[in-house]
Design an enzyme around this catalytic site. Sequence first.
Site, PDB file in Angstrom:
ATOM      1  N   PRO A 135      62.744  54.948  41.944  1.00 61.96           N
ATOM      2  CA  PRO A 135      61.859  56.010  41.519  1.00 61.96           C
ATOM      3  C   PRO A 135      62.184  56.500  40.121  1.00 61.96           C
ATOM      4  O   PRO A 135      63.321  56.450  39.666  1.00 61.96           O
ATOM      5  CB  PRO A 135      62.137  57.116  42.523  1.00 61.96           C
ATOM      6  CG  PRO A 135      63.484  56.815  43.058  1.00 61.96           C
ATOM      7  CD  PRO A 135      63.902  55.476  42.632  1.00 61.96           C
ATOM      8  N   GLU A 136      61.147  56.995  39.487  1.00 59.28           N
ATOM      9  CA  GLU A 136      61.308  57.647  38.193  1.00 59.28           C
ATOM     10  C   GLU A 136      61.061  59.130  38.425  1.00 59.28           C
ATOM     11  O   GLU A 136      60.960  59.564  39.567  1.00 59.28           O
ATOM     12  CB  GLU A 136      60.327  57.036  37.187  1.00 59.28           C
ATOM     13  CG  GLU A 136      60.474  55.515  37.097  1.00 59.28           C
ATOM     14  CD  GLU A 136      59.519  54.866  36.113  1.00 59.28           C
ATOM     15  OE1 GLU A 136      59.265  55.454  35.061  1.00 59.28           O
ATOM     16  OE2 GLU A 136      59.032  53.771  36.406  1.00 59.28           O
ATOM     17  N   LYS A 177      66.643  61.977  37.088  1.00 54.79           N
ATOM     18  CA  LYS A 177      66.254  61.291  38.322  1.00 54.79           C
ATOM     19  C   LYS A 177      67.199  61.653  39.461  1.00 54.79           C
ATOM     20  O   LYS A 177      67.252  60.946  40.481  1.00 54.79           O
ATOM     21  CB  LYS A 177      66.262  59.768  38.103  1.00 54.79           C
ATOM     22  CG  LYS A 177      65.247  59.290  37.063  1.00 54.79           C
ATOM     23  CD  LYS A 177      65.388  57.807  36.761  1.00 54.79           C
ATOM     24  CE  LYS A 177      64.572  57.420  35.540  1.00 54.79           C
ATOM     25  NZ  LYS A 177      64.894  56.057  35.060  1.00 54.79           N
ATOM     26  N   ARG A 215      64.280  44.434  30.486  1.00 57.32           N
ATOM     27  CA  ARG A 215      63.346  44.767  31.561  1.00 57.32           C
ATOM     28  C   ARG A 215      62.016  44.054  31.380  1.00 57.32           C
ATOM     29  O   ARG A 215      61.583  43.818  30.245  1.00 57.32           O
ATOM     30  CB  ARG A 215      63.078  46.278  31.596  1.00 57.32           C
ATOM     31  CG  ARG A 215      64.320  47.157  31.494  1.00 57.32           C
ATOM     32  CD  ARG A 215      65.230  46.997  32.701  1.00 57.32           C
ATOM     33  NE  ARG A 215      64.571  47.396  33.929  1.00 57.32           N
ATOM     34  CZ  ARG A 215      64.445  48.665  34.347  1.00 57.32           C
ATOM     35  NH1 ARG A 215      64.946  49.633  33.626  1.00 57.32           N
ATOM     36  NH2 ARG A 215      63.839  48.945  35.478  1.00 57.32           N
TER      37      ARG A 215
END
Length: 271
Positions: free
Chosen positions: A2-3, A59, A258
Amino acid sequence: MPELPEVETVVLSIRDQLVGQKFTNIDVRWPKVLFNFSKQDFINNIVQRNITNVHRRAKFIVISFAEEILAIHLRMTGKLYFSNGKTDEKHISAIIRLDNGQQLVFEDTRKFGRFYYYPSQDFLDEKLGIEPLGDAFTAAWLIENLHCKKRMIKALLLDQRLIAGLGNIYVDECLWQSGIHPETKSNKIPKKNISTLRDSIRNTLELSITARGTTVVNFSYLNGKSGKFSSQLHVFGKDGQPCAICATEIKKKRVAGRGTHFCPSCQKKRY
DNA sequence: CCATGAACCTGGTCGC
DNA sequence: TGCGACCAGGTTCATG
C-alpha cells in the site's frame, strides 16, 4: 503493497475500534514481524496501556499510547484487520488481542511487514520527509527541493526522506498528469511543471482516499473489500494501451529499479 | 552523492 | 498439466 491512500484507508477502518481500548496479549506466528522489540517487551510495555490515538505517518500505521508508539508498516502485502473468530488464514504474522474480546490480525503473504516500538514518534519523523497532504507541501516547497537536487525525478518521488507516502503507482500517475518523463533530472524540470506535479500529487491522493485506495488485480487489504481507485488509473498497468490524452501507446520500462509506466509522447525526456 | 542490484518472501502469470 | 522465468503497491544494504 500500500501507498499513502491505502494506509490511510486502513487507519480509518480500525481507528474507532482501537482508541480507548487496551491490548491484552499478542500471538506472534512469524517472529521477525517484531522488528526492534520482543514479545516480552510487548507484554511489559504495551499490554494494558490505554490506546490514545491511531493515525498515519507516511506509510506507517501509528498506534499511540501516552508517549510511546507501536508503528506498523505493511510493506508489499500486509493487511491489518479485525477478526472475531477464525484466525486460521495461511499467512498470519501476528494476532493482537484486546480487552473487549476483539482480535487485530496482521496477515502478510510475503512477510516483509514489520512492527516497531518507539519511545515517541520522533523516531519516525527524523527519517521521514514532508507529508504531501500537509499545509507545508506547496509548489514553492517542491520547486526549491527538486531544483537543489539532480536525481531522476522518479527516484526522488519514491524517496521517503523527501516526500513521505508516495509509491510506485501514484508516482507514475502524477508524472503522467504533469507531463514529466520519469528519468528527468529534478533540477531540469520547469517550475510550471513542478507546480502541476504538486497539484497532481494532492488531487490524486485525495481522490484515491475518497475511493478507499487502489486495489491491484484481486488483491484486497481491507478484509475482502477492495479500493475503487483502480478505475481512475491512467498509466499504471496500462502498457500497450493508448494514452488517454494523445492515444500514443503507453510504454513500460525499468526506472529507479521499478516497473515504470509512461506516455513517450506526453512525457518527453528533458536533460 | 548517485545509480544499480540483491536481499527479504510467497504466489500469480506467461510462454513453451 | 507441468515447469521455469519473471514479476509484484516497499525498504535497506552493499557495491561501483
